[in-house]
Design a protein around this motif. Sequence first.
Motif, short mmCIF file in Angstrom:
data_model
loop_
_atom_site.label_atom_id
_atom_site.label_comp_id
_atom_site.label_asym_id
_atom_site.label_seq_id
_atom_site.Cartn_x
_atom_site.Cartn_y
_atom_site.Cartn_z
N THR A 1 -34.28 1.28 -14.54
CA THR A 1 -34.27 2.57 -14.74
C THR A 1 -34.79 3.20 -17.25
N VAL A 2 -33.49 2.41 -17.10
CA VAL A 2 -33.94 2.91 -18.94
C VAL A 2 -34.63 2.28 -19.60
N THR A 3 -35.72 1.16 -19.14
CA THR A 3 -37.03 0.56 -19.70
C THR A 3 -37.72 1.07 -19.02
N SER A 4 -38.39 1.35 -17.91
CA SER A 4 -38.70 1.77 -17.62
C SER A 4 -39.63 3.92 -17.80
N GLY A 5 -37.95 3.77 -18.57
CA GLY A 5 -38.19 5.83 -19.08
C GLY A 5 -39.07 5.35 -20.29
N ILE A 6 -38.47 3.77 -20.97
CA ILE A 6 -38.22 4.19 -22.67
C ILE A 6 -40.06 3.61 -22.94
N ASN A 7 -41.20 2.70 -21.47
CA ASN A 7 -41.84 2.65 -21.54
C ASN A 7 -42.69 3.83 -21.10
N ALA A 8 -42.57 3.92 -20.76
CA ALA A 8 -42.94 6.17 -20.31
C ALA A 8 -43.35 6.53 -22.22
N ILE A 9 -41.91 6.54 -22.45
CA ILE A 9 -41.89 7.39 -23.31
C ILE A 9 -43.21 6.62 -24.73
N ALA A 10 -42.63 5.47 -24.61
CA ALA A 10 -44.40 4.61 -26.06
C ALA A 10 -45.72 4.87 -25.36
N HIS A 11 -45.30 5.59 -24.70
CA HIS A 11 -47.00 6.16 -24.09
C HIS A 11 -47.13 7.80 -24.53
#
Length: 356
Positions: A168-178
């Motif tokens: 959940t955390v890493t997938s969410g920060i991945n989205a933030i990177a976009h």
Amino acid sequence: MKDFLDFAYDAQPMRVVFRPGAALTATAGEAERLGLRRVLVLSGARGADTAQAVADSLGEACVGVHAEAKMHVPVEVADRAVELARTLGADGCVAVGGGSSIGLGKAIALRTGLPLIAVPSTYSGSEMTPVWGLTENGAKRTGRDPAVLPRSVVYDPELTLGLPVPLTVTSGINAIAHAVEALYAPDTSPLIALMAEEGVRALAGALPELAAEPRSLEARGCALYGAWLCGSCLGATTMGLHHKLCHVLGGTFGLPHAETHTVVLPYALAYNAPAAPEAAAAVARALHAEDAPVALWELAGRLGAPRSLAELGLKEGDLATAATQAVSQAYANPRPVTEEGVLALLRTAFEGTAPA
């Protein structure tokens, strides 16, 4: 940012359905709306049960479930899926899961032209972009083609309730990177700036709540909303250094996708911030912080996410190779990309110290 009256924005031709329970109540309707009668459902092994439930909801319109999606879409995996779709006479695909499943659906769409419906179960944002990626011989190739953009996206917060907290955390920060890269992209716009800042704000607010209470449907919905916005930003803009580095680290060295984005993001933003101060300021506002790169690094740390490339299995001897590959082709970035500069960035990310 460009002057308010000097920008272009591509609105992606896509329909979105967003509500709890939509995966099992709306997907069949979306297939029917597109005139699909022989649908192949795609997923990875971890999401096979959910994919089967979606397949059951499609009834006779489903011709099979293919649960062999892999991270970074190896070309041989794509080849098998394309062959299966052709053998079954599929007239469309439904991809259920994260970026790997949706990436496999895009690979089929790229080769066959079949329409794709995406049912995301993570926050990767891939469903909002016309970007495809394939990995072959240790190198990841990416491109843009409108044929791979899903025709419909079904967002169901209930699908994400079982997503483990670390992912959940890493997938969410991945989205933030976009969203972060979209803020300083050469083709950004005022509309992108609004979506990016709101997307970062939504995710940065939801992730700590989900770390404390993973079954909060309200927080899951907020995170999925943020991922939708961040993915839309990526779909409308040009990727820069951050995504290039992550593609190299994932495609060449096999590092996990979301975790790599999580580690690299603070350092890539610190590298570019001097040349993109307005973008850095927007991220800082969304995070309620003074220093955006440090705030992103601290957010990952508070949520227990990895913060160094060493943690992900990269070897120190791989850094020079990664830097060389990252500068091998020209691409848009606010700050000039040099091998020396990228190597310094990677060394700091390898060690996991606070970005300067």
